[in-house]
Design an enzyme around this catalytic site. Sequence first.
Site, PDB file in Angstrom:
ATOM      1  N   SER A 150       0.806  -1.224   0.000  1.00  0.00           N
ATOM      2  CA  SER A 150       0.000   0.000   0.000  1.00  0.00           C
ATOM      3  C   SER A 150       0.837   1.271   0.000  1.00  0.00           C
ATOM      4  O   SER A 150       0.372   2.321  -0.426  1.00  0.00           O
ATOM      5  CB  SER A 150      -0.920  -0.009   1.222  1.00  0.00           C
ATOM      6  OG  SER A 150      -0.132  -0.079   2.393  1.00  0.00           O
ATOM      7  N   CYS A 153       3.951   1.369  -1.419  1.00  0.00           N
ATOM      8  CA  CYS A 153       5.036   1.158  -2.374  1.00  0.00           C
ATOM      9  C   CYS A 153       4.908   2.030  -3.598  1.00  0.00           C
ATOM     10  O   CYS A 153       3.812   2.176  -4.142  1.00  0.00           O
ATOM     11  CB  CYS A 153       5.028  -0.280  -2.880  1.00  0.00           C
ATOM     12  SG  CYS A 153       5.174  -1.460  -1.577  1.00  0.00           S
ATOM     13  N   ARG A 158      17.610  -2.193   1.903  1.00  0.00           N
ATOM     14  CA  ARG A 158      16.565  -3.002   1.282  1.00  0.00           C
ATOM     15  C   ARG A 158      16.461  -2.701  -0.215  1.00  0.00           C
ATOM     16  O   ARG A 158      16.072  -3.533  -1.003  1.00  0.00           O
ATOM     17  CB  ARG A 158      15.241  -2.694   1.976  1.00  0.00           C
ATOM     18  CG  ARG A 158      14.078  -3.475   1.446  1.00  0.00           C
ATOM     19  CD  ARG A 158      12.846  -3.314   2.301  1.00  0.00           C
ATOM     20  NE  ARG A 158      11.987  -4.445   2.112  1.00  0.00           N
ATOM     21  CZ  ARG A 158      11.029  -4.511   1.195  1.00  0.00           C
ATOM     22  NH1 ARG A 158      10.790  -3.505   0.417  1.00  0.00           N
ATOM     23  NH2 ARG A 158      10.300  -5.598   1.069  1.00  0.00           N
TER      24      ARG A 158
HETATM   25  P1  XMP Z   1       0.979  -3.606   2.662  1.00  0.00           P
HETATM   26  O1  XMP Z   1       0.160  -3.514   1.429  1.00  0.00           O
HETATM   27  O2  XMP Z   1       0.590  -4.757   3.526  1.00  0.00           O
HETATM   28  O3  XMP Z   1       2.462  -3.890   2.142  1.00  0.00           O
HETATM   29  O4  XMP Z   1       1.012  -2.327   3.408  1.00  0.00           O
HETATM   30  C1  XMP Z   1       3.521  -4.185   2.983  1.00  0.00           C
HETATM   31  C2  XMP Z   1       4.725  -4.621   2.170  1.00  0.00           C
HETATM   32  O5  XMP Z   1       5.179  -3.553   1.323  1.00  0.00           O
HETATM   33  C3  XMP Z   1       6.590  -3.696   1.087  1.00  0.00           C
HETATM   34  N1  XMP Z   1       7.206  -2.416   1.383  1.00  0.00           N
HETATM   35  C4  XMP Z   1       7.578  -1.525   0.448  1.00  0.00           C
HETATM   36  N2  XMP Z   1       7.579  -1.608  -0.907  1.00  0.00           N
HETATM   37  N3  XMP Z   1       8.429   0.599  -1.021  1.00  0.00           N
HETATM   38  C5  XMP Z   1       8.032  -0.540  -1.635  1.00  0.00           C
HETATM   39  O6  XMP Z   1       8.055  -0.587  -2.864  1.00  0.00           O
HETATM   40  C6  XMP Z   1       8.459   0.744   0.335  1.00  0.00           C
HETATM   41  O7  XMP Z   1       8.830   1.795   0.856  1.00  0.00           O
HETATM   42  C7  XMP Z   1       8.038  -0.379   1.104  1.00  0.00           C
HETATM   43  N4  XMP Z   1       7.976  -0.606   2.431  1.00  0.00           N
HETATM   44  C8  XMP Z   1       7.448  -1.865   2.570  1.00  0.00           C
HETATM   45  C9  XMP Z   1       7.077  -4.805   1.999  1.00  0.00           C
HETATM   46  O8  XMP Z   1       7.242  -5.948   1.201  1.00  0.00           O
HETATM   47  C10 XMP Z   1       5.952  -4.938   3.004  1.00  0.00           C
HETATM   48  O9  XMP Z   1       5.890  -6.209   3.604  1.00  0.00           O
END
Ligand code: XMP
Length: 491
Positions: free
Chosen positions: A308, A310, A406
């Site tokens: 959400s 990303c 990451r």
């Molecule tokens: P939800 O949709 O559950 O997603 O909020 C959580 C997952 O998003 C990833 N994640 C990121 N992906 N930029 C990204 O492209 C970010 O800054 C970021 N932070 C987290 C990660 O896989 C997480 O479990």
Amino acid sequence: DGFSASRLFNQGYSYTYDDVIFLPHYIDFPTDAVTLSTKLSRRVALATPCVASPMDTVTESSMAAAMASVGGIGIVHSNTTAAHQASLIRLAKSHKIPFTHDLVFKRPSDSILSAEEFSSAPCIFVTDLGTHDTKVLGFVKKSDWEKLSDKETSVSKYMTKSKVMLPASYSFEDVAGYLVKNELEFVPLITDEVVNLVSRDDVERIKGFPKLGLPSLGSDGNFLVGASIGTRESDKERLEHLVKAGVNVVVLDSSQGNSIYQIEMIKYAKKMYPELDLIGGNVVTTYQAQNLIQAGVDGLRVGMGSGSICTTQEVCAVGRGQATAVYKVASVAAQSDVPVIADGGISNSGHIVKALTLGASTVMMGSFLAGSTEAPGTYEDQGGRQVKKYRGMGSLEAMMKGSDARYLGDKAKLKIAQGVVGAVADKGSVLNFIPYTMQAVKQGFQDLGASSLQSAHDLLRSGVLRLEVRTGAAQVEGGIHGLVSYEKKSF
Ligand code: XMP
């Protein structure tokens, strides 16, 4: 009717959960006959297929303890020092209590100048160095501090010296009974290594929650807790800290896991700690997955840009719709018995049913959990609504704290954000809403005629389960529509 998964997902489209819908199948068992027990990785079994994401606004000790107590697991984030990450794991694993408090510590000569210093805790502990230490000299109750006329008084002058300690083997019910019997406001729980606390407010809060399912426990009888690491040289030392703290599973945290850095780290960790399960990722293609399976991972984390917060797909033009990614990766991972975690993009129980049926063994969630009591941080009032901060680990704000590893960022170069900072609404406790969500998932499985994850996977692969793509209008129809807001008038 409809299409088999193999036909639907081989037509060149990238589908996400909302794009597809399952056609109902045949029910010949009650909802309660559905079991969601599963595997996170080759050797880590869970009763509930839910995983809290390694993000600094999602998983620290309280979330890890809560997720384990409802049968899932939390992966403690690594956007902090190795020593602090290890201490979060120790705290989550030290008791049988399904949460931890953010405790506050002071030195005997310190004074407490404002009520805000208590944060959300009912007391402040006093230790020699004013830091988390099990040699507690005493504590100051908020109610005692409020009565104090001179707030400059040092805490040693008016702290309570009581050393009530309950054994680590006490369950939450045991502690609750003890509090009531002894008419205490709260009781500190101190082991050789950590301090925790349970208050009467906690007991009241948790009383009405659904009965917890089977907790996730390791062979030592403590909660299962995972942790993430990166792929830098310094992460080898971090890994050592985590293993010493008793971590049960480690996630290699990378947005594009198919890299030489990750493969070398997998080989190193497998050689050093052959008993420890290692989850690789993230991947979204069969090629990426095969490389990591060959390197020896025990689990695969799937998702790129579907979260959400990303922005990876927009910034880097790579990624995949999450339904397609889960189906494709799970198809190859199943051949090697490697469990798949569907990571990101979960915003309702229907998404969980879809992820699990398409081949995942667990779902990993960030935003779904970030508004809970157990997520780090405190609630803020925003226009009358209680919200908590939720940020991407690729957001500039998080990267300033160190999470750029990451995204394979280089400290010396320009930082490019691949995530955003936002807020999510208060959802209450995961101890309450995870059991409800799992009941909804069981109903979805029942509609599909699948009484377990394995049976759902078999029905999908054999083509018995059928899917269709939803048009934009079908998606609108599938959601709430055509209503105006209704406020009940009191007469
Ligand atoms: P939800 O949709 O559950 O997603 O909020 C959580 C997952 O998003 C990833 N994640 C990121 N992906 N930029 C990204 O492209 C970010 O800054 C970021 N932070 C987290 C990660 O896989 C997480 O479990």
